[in-house]
Design a protein around this motif. Structure first.
Motif, PDB file in Angstrom:
ATOM      1  N   LYS A 167     -30.224   1.277  39.240  1.00 39.64           N
ATOM      2  CA  LYS A 167     -29.762   1.688  40.553  1.00 39.64           C
ATOM      3  C   LYS A 167     -28.262   1.412  40.668  1.00 39.64           C
ATOM      4  O   LYS A 167     -27.729   0.531  39.988  1.00 39.64           O
ATOM      5  CB  LYS A 167     -30.524   0.943  41.653  1.00 39.64           C
ATOM      6  N   PRO A 168     -27.546   2.159  41.511  1.00 39.11           N
ATOM      7  CA  PRO A 168     -26.091   1.991  41.592  1.00 39.11           C
ATOM      8  C   PRO A 168     -25.685   0.637  42.173  1.00 39.11           C
ATOM      9  O   PRO A 168     -26.424   0.018  42.936  1.00 39.11           O
ATOM     10  CB  PRO A 168     -25.663   3.138  42.521  1.00 39.11           C
ATOM     11  N   ILE A 169     -24.493   0.207  41.783  1.00 45.71           N
ATOM     12  CA  ILE A 169     -23.909  -1.019  42.332  1.00 45.71           C
ATOM     13  C   ILE A 169     -23.431  -0.736  43.755  1.00 45.71           C
ATOM     14  O   ILE A 169     -22.784   0.283  44.015  1.00 45.71           O
ATOM     15  CB  ILE A 169     -22.714  -1.491  41.473  1.00 45.71           C
ATOM     16  N   ARG A 170     -23.740  -1.630  44.667  1.00 42.68           N
ATOM     17  CA  ARG A 170     -23.297  -1.478  46.056  1.00 42.68           C
ATOM     18  C   ARG A 170     -21.809  -1.772  46.179  1.00 42.68           C
ATOM     19  O   ARG A 170     -21.304  -2.755  45.613  1.00 42.68           O
ATOM     20  CB  ARG A 170     -24.096  -2.409  46.964  1.00 42.68           C
ATOM     21  N   PHE A 175     -15.795  -4.836  47.355  1.00 43.75           N
ATOM     22  CA  PHE A 175     -14.937  -5.221  48.473  1.00 43.75           C
ATOM     23  C   PHE A 175     -14.828  -6.745  48.583  1.00 43.75           C
ATOM     24  O   PHE A 175     -13.750  -7.289  48.862  1.00 43.75           O
ATOM     25  CB  PHE A 175     -15.480  -4.640  49.784  1.00 43.75           C
ATOM     26  N   ILE A 176     -15.923  -7.424  48.357  1.00 42.43           N
ATOM     27  CA  ILE A 176     -15.910  -8.890  48.393  1.00 42.43           C
ATOM     28  C   ILE A 176     -15.020  -9.443  47.285  1.00 42.43           C
ATOM     29  O   ILE A 176     -14.245 -10.388  47.492  1.00 42.43           O
ATOM     30  CB  ILE A 176     -17.351  -9.433  48.266  1.00 42.43           C
ATOM     31  N   GLY A 226      -9.006  -0.340  41.909  1.00 44.25           N
ATOM     32  CA  GLY A 226      -9.814   0.290  42.940  1.00 44.25           C
ATOM     33  C   GLY A 226     -11.261  -0.159  42.915  1.00 44.25           C
ATOM     34  O   GLY A 226     -11.761  -0.708  41.927  1.00 44.25           O
ATOM     35  N   VAL A 227     -11.963   0.116  44.010  1.00 54.18           N
ATOM     36  CA  VAL A 227     -13.362  -0.255  44.150  1.00 54.18           C
ATOM     37  C   VAL A 227     -14.213   0.393  43.063  1.00 54.18           C
ATOM     38  O   VAL A 227     -15.065  -0.259  42.439  1.00 54.18           O
ATOM     39  CB  VAL A 227     -13.877   0.131  45.555  1.00 54.18           C
ATOM     40  N   ASP A 228     -13.989   1.682  42.804  1.00 51.60           N
ATOM     41  CA  ASP A 228     -14.796   2.394  41.808  1.00 51.60           C
ATOM     42  C   ASP A 228     -14.623   1.803  40.414  1.00 51.60           C
ATOM     43  O   ASP A 228     -15.582   1.722  39.636  1.00 51.60           O
ATOM     44  CB  ASP A 228     -14.433   3.876  41.797  1.00 51.60           C
ATOM     45  N   SER A 229     -13.412   1.372  40.095  1.00 51.20           N
ATOM     46  CA  SER A 229     -13.154   0.781  38.788  1.00 51.20           C
ATOM     47  C   SER A 229     -13.880  -0.559  38.651  1.00 51.20           C
ATOM     48  O   SER A 229     -14.472  -0.858  37.602  1.00 51.20           O
ATOM     49  CB  SER A 229     -11.652   0.571  38.590  1.00 51.20           C
ATOM     50  N   GLU A 232     -17.584   0.085  38.140  1.00 52.51           N
ATOM     51  CA  GLU A 232     -17.887   0.527  36.779  1.00 52.51           C
ATOM     52  C   GLU A 232     -17.871  -0.651  35.811  1.00 52.51           C
ATOM     53  O   GLU A 232     -18.731  -0.743  34.913  1.00 52.51           O
ATOM     54  CB  GLU A 232     -16.888   1.592  36.334  1.00 52.51           C
ATOM     55  N   LYS A 233     -16.935  -1.568  35.992  1.00 59.32           N
ATOM     56  CA  LYS A 233     -16.878  -2.742  35.120  1.00 59.32           C
ATOM     57  C   LYS A 233     -18.139  -3.586  35.261  1.00 59.32           C
ATOM     58  O   LYS A 233     -18.691  -4.089  34.274  1.00 59.32           O
ATOM     59  CB  LYS A 233     -15.637  -3.586  35.445  1.00 59.32           C
ATOM     60  N   ILE A 234     -18.607  -3.739  36.490  1.00 57.44           N
ATOM     61  CA  ILE A 234     -19.829  -4.515  36.727  1.00 57.44           C
ATOM     62  C   ILE A 234     -21.026  -3.816  36.105  1.00 57.44           C
ATOM     63  O   ILE A 234     -21.876  -4.455  35.464  1.00 57.44           O
ATOM     64  CB  ILE A 234     -20.044  -4.737  38.237  1.00 57.44           C
ATOM     65  N   GLU A 235     -21.112  -2.496  36.280  1.00 53.40           N
ATOM     66  CA  GLU A 235     -22.232  -1.735  35.713  1.00 53.40           C
ATOM     67  C   GLU A 235     -22.336  -1.937  34.200  1.00 53.40           C
ATOM     68  O   GLU A 235     -23.432  -2.153  33.667  1.00 53.40           O
ATOM     69  CB  GLU A 235     -22.080  -0.252  36.029  1.00 53.40           C
TER      70      GLU A 235
END
Length: 275
Positions: A167-170, A175-176, A226-229, A232-235
């Motif tokens: 499932k996608p990362i929230r 942001f946190i 950015g948030v998206d980057s 992606e790193k967390i994923e």
């Protein structure tokens, strides 16, 4: 430590210590007895600062995942690398460990309330409530609570917000990270979904190979990235990026399950011989 000393959330540390001791003693066999938890990378924990550390992990059960992390974290801090042998490490546990959990989960029943006192930061999910999809705004008080916990110690979060894989990362997690600039430590777990029921309370199968891999901190530019980057790193770090589905063939998954069946059969045979 004074008997009346509290943490930032008003929990008595003396009581929290005894909850961790008792619950830890009761659950130890779930990871070193009924099942076999193999740990990798726990030596990283000893070099982390005492506060503002965020652990991000994939999620497989409501409670068993985070309980295992309490065991591994405290064992490592007491000098046990990649091992939870001898539960004595819980006599003086780290008391500023917190974990993010859905408020509705932590309110259902006596046991979740006890576990909540051990370190839950209960938040209202913005996308799911009472088994239904919802769409509501983030409560700023929830964000502030996570910030307070980071300011006091270590926080464990499951950024997918569900025990279902892939499932996608929230975005709230990113942001946190940008707001509080914590050290971010990825953790990859496996075997818990096969070992326990969905809540992580009832043992479903024994002699399952469980694993927990603790990785090096993520390299994040808090100011410009950015948030998206970050997402992606967390994923990739917790091995939940969609690309992983393309490199794990179904035959490999079946072989892994077959290995677990052989482990169970072997363990049962050995028990019969001992009798």
């Amino acid at each position: 430590m004074g008997l009346l000393k509290k943490n930032p959330f008003g929990h008595y540390l003396f009581l929290k210590k005894w909850i961790i001791r008792i619950m830890g003693g009761m659950t130890h066999q779930r990871y070193r007895g009924f099942n076999d938890l193999q740990i990798e990378g726990s030596s990283i924990l000893k070099n982390l600062p005492d506060r503002n550390v965020l652990f991000v992990s994939n999620h497989q059960t409501y409670f068993a995942d985070v309980v295992a992390m309490y065991h591994v974290f405290n064992a490592s801090l007491s000098g046990r690398d990649d091992s939870i042998k001898n539960v004595g490490y819980l006599w003086d546990p780290k008391l500023n460990i917190y974990y993010v959990a859905a408020a509705e989960t932590m309110k259902k029943g006596f046991l979740p309330k006890i576990l909540a006192y051990a370190g839950s930061i209960s938040i209202d999910r913005t996308w799911r409530a009472d088994g239904q999809n919802v769409n509501r705004q983030v409560k700023m008080s929830d964000i502030s609570d996570i910030g307070r916990a980071l300011d006091d110690g270590w926080v464990i979060t499951f950024p997918q917000g569900t025990t279902k894989p892939w499932k996608p990362i929230r975005k709230g997690t990113a942001f946190i990270i940008k707001k509080y600039k914590p050290i971010v430590i990825p953790i990859v777990i496996d075997g818990f979904r096969r070992s326990f029921d969905k809540k992580g309370i009832r043992i479903k199968k024994r002699n399952i190979l469980q694993s927990m891999v603790i990785k090096e901190p993520l390299d994040i530019d808090y100011d410009t990235e950015g948030v998206d980057s970050i997402i992606e790193k967390i994923e990739y770090a917790i091995e939940q990026h969609p690309s992983f589905l393309k490199v794990i063939p179904e035959s490999e998954i079946e072989a892994h399950e077959s290995l677990n069946e052989k482990r169970r059969y072997s363990a049962d045979t050995n028990k019969d011989k001992d009798l």
